[in-house]
Design a protein around this motif. Structure first.
Motif, short mmCIF file in Angstrom:
data_model
loop_
_atom_site.label_atom_id
_atom_site.label_comp_id
_atom_site.label_asym_id
_atom_site.label_seq_id
_atom_site.Cartn_x
_atom_site.Cartn_y
_atom_site.Cartn_z
N GLN A 186 16.51 93.00 -45.71
CA GLN A 186 16.42 91.77 -46.53
C GLN A 186 16.02 90.58 -45.66
O GLN A 186 15.23 89.75 -46.06
N LEU A 187 16.59 90.53 -44.44
CA LEU A 187 16.28 89.40 -43.55
C LEU A 187 14.79 89.41 -43.18
O LEU A 187 14.15 88.35 -43.15
N THR A 188 14.28 90.61 -42.93
CA THR A 188 12.87 90.73 -42.54
C THR A 188 11.95 90.15 -43.62
O THR A 188 10.90 89.59 -43.33
N HIS A 189 12.35 90.28 -44.89
CA HIS A 189 11.52 89.77 -46.00
C HIS A 189 11.99 88.39 -46.47
O HIS A 189 11.54 87.90 -47.50
N TRP A 190 12.89 87.77 -45.72
CA TRP A 190 13.46 86.47 -46.13
C TRP A 190 12.38 85.38 -46.01
O TRP A 190 11.71 85.28 -44.98
N PRO A 191 12.20 84.54 -47.05
CA PRO A 191 11.21 83.46 -46.92
C PRO A 191 11.73 82.37 -45.97
O PRO A 191 12.59 81.58 -46.36
N ALA A 192 11.25 82.36 -44.75
CA ALA A 192 11.76 81.44 -43.72
C ALA A 192 11.55 80.00 -44.15
O ALA A 192 10.52 79.64 -44.72
N GLN A 193 12.58 79.15 -43.87
CA GLN A 193 12.50 77.75 -44.31
C GLN A 193 11.88 76.85 -43.26
O GLN A 193 11.59 75.69 -43.52
N ASN A 194 11.73 77.36 -42.04
CA ASN A 194 11.10 76.55 -40.98
C ASN A 194 10.61 77.50 -39.89
O ASN A 194 10.95 78.69 -39.89
N ALA A 195 9.84 76.94 -38.96
CA ALA A 195 9.21 77.78 -37.92
C ALA A 195 10.27 78.43 -37.01
O ALA A 195 10.13 79.59 -36.62
N ASN A 196 11.34 77.69 -36.71
CA ASN A 196 12.39 78.25 -35.84
C ASN A 196 13.07 79.44 -36.49
O ASN A 196 13.39 80.42 -35.83
N GLN A 197 13.30 79.31 -37.81
CA GLN A 197 13.93 80.43 -38.51
C GLN A 197 12.98 81.64 -38.54
O GLN A 197 13.41 82.77 -38.35
N ALA A 198 11.69 81.34 -38.75
CA ALA A 198 10.70 82.44 -38.78
C ALA A 198 10.70 83.18 -37.43
O ALA A 198 10.66 84.42 -37.40
N ASP A 199 10.77 82.43 -36.31
CA ASP A 199 10.79 83.07 -34.98
C ASP A 199 12.03 83.94 -34.80
O ASP A 199 11.95 85.04 -34.26
N LEU A 200 13.17 83.39 -35.24
CA LEU A 200 14.42 84.15 -35.10
C LEU A 200 14.34 85.47 -35.89
O LEU A 200 14.67 86.54 -35.38
N ILE A 201 13.87 85.36 -37.15
CA ILE A 201 13.78 86.55 -38.00
C ILE A 201 12.86 87.58 -37.37
O ILE A 201 13.18 88.78 -37.29
N GLN A 202 11.72 87.09 -36.87
CA GLN A 202 10.74 88.00 -36.25
C GLN A 202 11.35 88.72 -35.04
O GLN A 202 11.20 89.93 -34.87
N CYS A 203 12.05 87.94 -34.23
CA CYS A 203 12.64 88.50 -33.01
C CYS A 203 13.68 89.58 -33.35
O CYS A 203 13.69 90.66 -32.75
N LEU A 204 14.53 89.30 -34.36
CA LEU A 204 15.56 90.28 -34.74
C LEU A 204 14.90 91.51 -35.34
O LEU A 204 15.28 92.65 -35.03
N ALA A 205 13.91 91.28 -36.20
CA ALA A 205 13.25 92.41 -36.88
C ALA A 205 12.54 93.31 -35.87
O ALA A 205 12.57 94.53 -35.98
N ASP A 206 11.94 92.70 -34.83
CA ASP A 206 11.18 93.49 -33.85
C ASP A 206 12.08 94.20 -32.84
O ASP A 206 11.72 95.25 -32.34
N ASN A 207 13.22 93.59 -32.51
CA ASN A 207 13.96 94.07 -31.35
C ASN A 207 15.38 94.56 -31.60
O ASN A 207 15.99 95.13 -30.69
N ALA A 208 15.94 94.30 -32.79
CA ALA A 208 17.38 94.59 -32.95
C ALA A 208 17.66 95.68 -33.99
O ALA A 208 18.74 95.73 -34.56
N GLN A 209 16.70 96.57 -34.20
CA GLN A 209 16.83 97.58 -35.26
C GLN A 209 18.03 98.52 -35.09
O GLN A 209 18.56 99.03 -36.06
N GLN A 210 18.43 98.76 -33.83
CA GLN A 210 19.47 99.77 -33.58
C GLN A 210 20.88 99.17 -33.48
O GLN A 210 21.82 99.90 -33.18
#
Ligand SMILES: CC(C)(COP(=O)(O)OP(=O)(O)OC[C@H]1O[C@@H](n2cnc3c(N)ncnc32)[C@H](O)[C@@H]1OP(=O)(O)O)[C@@H](O)C(=O)NCCC(=O)NCCS
Length: 427
Positions: free
Chosen positions: A222-246
């Motif tokens: 759900q977080l990966t598809h979350w409509p980010a409200q600002n650029a910082n949030q978008a970066d955080l979401i991207q980083c978690l989606a790319d690196n924290a799957q396990q």
């Protein structure tokens, strides 16, 4: 007993469940440089980490220093550029980085050393070259130079530090197998290491704009598809989606409140946003030890006349007919399925804890019961409701007549309650 004593007892009881659950679990904590800026906040953070250590958690702290590095580069009159929001680290920046990160690390170690006076066991921070780096490389023709990526982590050595009850500290500097120094993005490093070692928890201190609008809990998907409200949030979401799957559970906390660590880990509803990659709650058949939890859930609804009154004895006898939604040993919802002749079954006693309504749990429970009913060869579900028939219609039930109920149920119909009859064919 005074209210304050009662509150203390209730909080202690709630927390003690979590103490048992978290003991021995590996927890990676990402600490941004911003949190290290204020002496008092840093001291509070060190104190809470000491408590977590004393409560048996195995801790890895990943220390950021972006703020301090920016200040030091400005003071040294060194300009830097970025590509895709990532700093390019030139060779002349390295001495500034090494000096600044050394200073920040020393500040952190000092804060932890102060804690030793309050604790019976000496608490030590231990840092090392467990992370092997590689160059980020040349992207779109731009050479990132000494900005690195993680190549691997020496898990055995890291594990040995945790086994010896020390806290492992990772900094933004790591080295390649050729002995070159690299500057890493520390949030990326925290996610990557936590994922690689299958950490139970990743606690990430974030800024307010990164937390903005996030719900209290959501899945990583759900977080990966979350409509980010600002650029910082978008970066955080991207980083978690790319690196924290396990990582099983990622807790996002506001960096302005370092004390949030303890509330997040030891209270049922926490204080931040929880991102889970495992199932956060489970739906299962009820057991006899769930009876008290079910009573707590349904009694207020029985008093309002929304559910028919059931005694403890009746619940104990019928417990095998019940299903519950459980989270961390707490019953959030329940429903019962009573089989009748002619492949019919009654759905009854559906309730979701008011604090958790509106999150789709009711729908999830109904879907589970429909699935179970199908497994038992049930062809038609029916139910009686006084308050909730619109909701059931949205779940695919249709209004029906008394004649549609099994004869035995028709005889028991309470004409004073005037409940609506709803049915759902399970074709
Ligand atoms: C009915 C109940 C189980 C729904 O649980 P839930 O987890 O909140 O349900 P969901 O999240 O799947 O659905 C929530 C939606 O249903 C709506 N809803 C809740 N109760 C409703 C009702 N009585 N009538 C119509 N809609 C209702 C909510 O407004 C919400 O709508 P929205 O998504 O448009 O905001 C829960 O509200 C409850 O426990 N109610 C009290 C007990 C009860 O009535 N049980 C049924 C007796 S047979």
């Amino acid at each position: 007993m005074k209210q304050s004593e009662l509150d203390f007892l209730n909080n202690l009881r709630q927390a003690s469940d979590y103490v048992a659950q978290h003991r021995g679990k590996v927890c990676v904590v990402y600490l941004p440089g911003e949190l290290l800026e204020h002496r008092e906040q840093l001291q509070e953070f060190a104190e809470d980490i000491s408590h977590l250590n004393a409560l048996g958690l195995r801790l890895i702290i990943v220390m950021g220093a972006t703020l301090q590095i920016n200040q030091a580069l400005e003071q040294a009159g060194i300009e830097w550029s970025t590509h895709h929001q990532i700093r390019i680290t030139s060779p002349d920046m390295l001495p500034v980085l090494q000096r600044t990160i050394g200073e920040v690390r020393s500040m952190l170690e000092a804060a932890f050393s102060r804690q030793q006076t309050h604790h019976p066991f000496p608490l030590t921070l231990c840092s090392g070259n467990w992370v092997i780096a590689k160059p980020r490389g040349v992207i779109d023709g731009v050479d990132y130079q000494h900005t690195g990526l993680i190549r691997k982590v020496n898990q055995t050595a890291l594990q040995a530090v945790l086994d010896s009850n020390q806290i492992a500290l990772l900094t933004p500097l790591a080295y390649s197998l050729t002995g070159e120094v690299f500057n890493l993005n520390t949030l990326e490093q925290a996610c990557w290491v936590a994922s690689k070692i299958h950490a139970d928890k990743l606690m990430v201190f974030t800024s307010s704009d990164q937390m903005s609008g996030l719900p209290k809990q959501l899945s990583l998907n759900q977080l990966t598809h979350w409509p980010a409200q600002n650029a910082n949030q978008a970066d955080l979401i991207q980083c978690l989606a790319d690196n924290a799957q396990q990582v099983k559970r990622i807790h996002l906390l506001n960096e302005s409140d370092p004390t949030s660590l303890l509330i997040e880990l030891f209270s049922r509803d926490g204080i931040g946003s929880l991102v889970f990659t495992d199932r956060y709650h489970q739906i299962r058949q009820a057991r006899i030890e769930d009876v008290s939890g079910i009573i707590d859930l349904i009694s207020p609804l029985e008093q309002k006349g929304m559910l028919v009154k059931r005694s403890r004895e009746r619940l104990e006898l019928e417990i095998n007919q019940f299903f519950v939604i459980e989270r961390d040993s707490h019953i959030l919802g329940c429903a019962a399925l009573y089989p009748h002749p002619n492949a019919q079954a009654e759905l009854a006693c559906l309730a979701i804890d008011p604090s958790y309504q509106g999150q789709g749990l009711g729908e999830e429970l109904i879907t589970h019961l429909v699935h179970k009913a199908r497994e038992q060869g049930i062809k038609q579900l029916f139910l009686l409701t006084t308050h909730t028939y619109h909701w059931f219609i949205e779940q695919g039930f249709v209004l029906a007549n008394l004649d549609d109920l099994p004869p035995q149920k028709q005889q028991l119909y309470n004409f004073q309650r005037q409940s609506k009859v709803l049915i759902k064919a399970l074709t």
